[in-house]
Scaffold this motif. Structure first.
Motif, mmCIF file in Angstrom:
data_model
loop_
_atom_site.group_PDB
_atom_site.id
_atom_site.type_symbol
_atom_site.label_atom_id
_atom_site.label_comp_id
_atom_site.label_asym_id
_atom_site.label_seq_id
_atom_site.Cartn_x
_atom_site.Cartn_y
_atom_site.Cartn_z
ATOM 1 N N MET A 24 0.935 -1.296 -0.051
ATOM 2 C CA MET A 24 0.046 0.142 0.008
ATOM 3 C C MET A 24 0.728 1.098 0.059
ATOM 4 N N ILE A 25 0.232 1.740 -0.938
ATOM 5 C CA ILE A 25 1.031 3.217 -0.812
ATOM 6 C C ILE A 25 1.161 4.812 -0.549
ATOM 7 N N SER A 26 0.966 5.694 1.141
ATOM 8 C CA SER A 26 0.376 6.463 1.019
ATOM 9 C C SER A 26 0.909 7.812 -0.061
ATOM 10 N N ALA A 27 -0.233 9.459 0.824
ATOM 11 C CA ALA A 27 0.261 9.846 -0.103
ATOM 12 C C ALA A 27 -0.189 10.962 0.854
ATOM 13 N N VAL A 28 0.847 11.856 1.442
ATOM 14 C CA VAL A 28 0.663 13.124 3.260
ATOM 15 C C VAL A 28 0.372 14.543 1.857
ATOM 16 N N VAL A 29 -0.573 14.591 2.411
ATOM 17 C CA VAL A 29 -0.508 16.326 1.934
ATOM 18 C C VAL A 29 -0.917 17.383 2.864
ATOM 19 N N LEU A 30 0.329 17.821 2.822
ATOM 20 C CA LEU A 30 0.512 19.149 4.068
ATOM 21 C C LEU A 30 -0.174 20.423 4.071
ATOM 22 N N ALA A 31 -1.241 20.999 4.848
ATOM 23 C CA ALA A 31 -2.125 21.851 4.505
ATOM 24 C C ALA A 31 -2.181 22.158 5.729
ATOM 25 N N ALA A 32 -1.372 22.603 6.649
ATOM 26 C CA ALA A 32 -1.710 23.304 8.232
ATOM 27 C C ALA A 32 -1.084 24.456 8.564
ATOM 28 N N GLY A 33 -0.734 25.233 6.945
ATOM 29 C CA GLY A 33 -0.912 26.091 7.364
ATOM 30 C C GLY A 33 -0.796 27.622 7.452
ATOM 31 N N ALA A 34 -0.963 28.865 7.904
ATOM 32 C CA ALA A 34 -1.767 29.298 8.233
ATOM 33 C C ALA A 34 -1.367 30.907 7.731
ATOM 34 N N SER A 35 -0.728 30.746 7.047
ATOM 35 C CA SER A 35 -0.744 31.556 5.373
ATOM 36 C C SER A 35 -0.228 33.474 5.943
ATOM 37 N N THR A 36 0.105 32.785 7.028
ATOM 38 C CA THR A 36 0.594 34.091 7.523
ATOM 39 C C THR A 36 1.599 35.333 6.861
ATOM 40 N N ARG A 37 2.258 35.074 5.954
ATOM 41 C CA ARG A 37 2.730 35.968 4.551
ATOM 42 C C ARG A 37 1.683 36.340 4.234
ATOM 43 N N MET A 38 0.546 35.812 3.824
ATOM 44 C CA MET A 38 -0.391 36.229 2.258
ATOM 45 C C MET A 38 -0.884 36.724 3.283
ATOM 46 N N GLY A 39 -1.602 36.775 4.047
ATOM 47 C CA GLY A 39 -2.499 37.732 5.139
ATOM 48 C C GLY A 39 -4.040 36.931 5.189
ATOM 49 N N ALA A 40 -3.691 35.633 3.985
ATOM 50 C CA ALA A 40 -5.472 35.006 4.332
ATOM 51 C C ALA A 40 -5.514 33.601 4.026
ATOM 52 N N PRO A 41 -6.091 32.887 3.868
ATOM 53 C CA PRO A 41 -5.353 31.496 4.349
ATOM 54 C C PRO A 41 -6.022 30.574 2.917
ATOM 55 N N LYS A 42 -4.193 30.733 1.954
ATOM 56 C CA LYS A 42 -4.015 30.574 0.534
ATOM 57 C C LYS A 42 -4.841 29.686 0.276
ATOM 58 N N LEU A 43 -4.961 27.989 1.478
ATOM 59 C CA LEU A 43 -5.108 26.999 0.808
ATOM 60 C C LEU A 43 -7.027 27.028 -0.018
ATOM 61 N N LEU A 44 -7.131 28.469 0.913
ATOM 62 C CA LEU A 44 -9.202 28.267 0.351
ATOM 63 C C LEU A 44 -9.415 29.441 -0.621
ATOM 64 N N LEU A 45 -7.938 29.884 -0.879
ATOM 65 C CA LEU A 45 -8.514 30.508 -2.456
ATOM 66 C C LEU A 45 -8.329 30.562 -3.388
#
Length: 81
Positions: free
Chosen positions: A1-22
């Protein structure tokens, strides 16, 4: 079994908005990225969320992925591992 891990925990502090939700291509960036990882043929996809985890998980609704919530996301990317 091969799993992928997606890291999506960051706060986007430099962006000023949650970039993953843009929007990118009509969907939140996090959904687009996770959808593409899922389509790559992995047996399992684990998404690590942290900052804005409720909104991030809502953006992933309907995708066949597992998730983990990193409550220590502010201490850096290493804490997501």
């Amino acid at each position: 079994m091969i799993s992928a891990v997606v890291l999506a925990a960051g706060a986007s502090t430099r962006m000023g908005a949650p970039k993953l939700l843009l929007p990118l291509g009509g969907e939140p960036l996090v959904r687009r990225a996770v959808r593409q990882v899922s389509a790559a043929g992995f047996d399992d996809v684990l998404v690590v969320v942290g900052s804005e985890h409720e909104a991030t998980l809502a953006a992933l609704e309907g995708l066949l992925v597992r998730h983990a919530i990193n409550l220590q996301f502010a201490s850096g990317m290493g804490s997501s591992f």
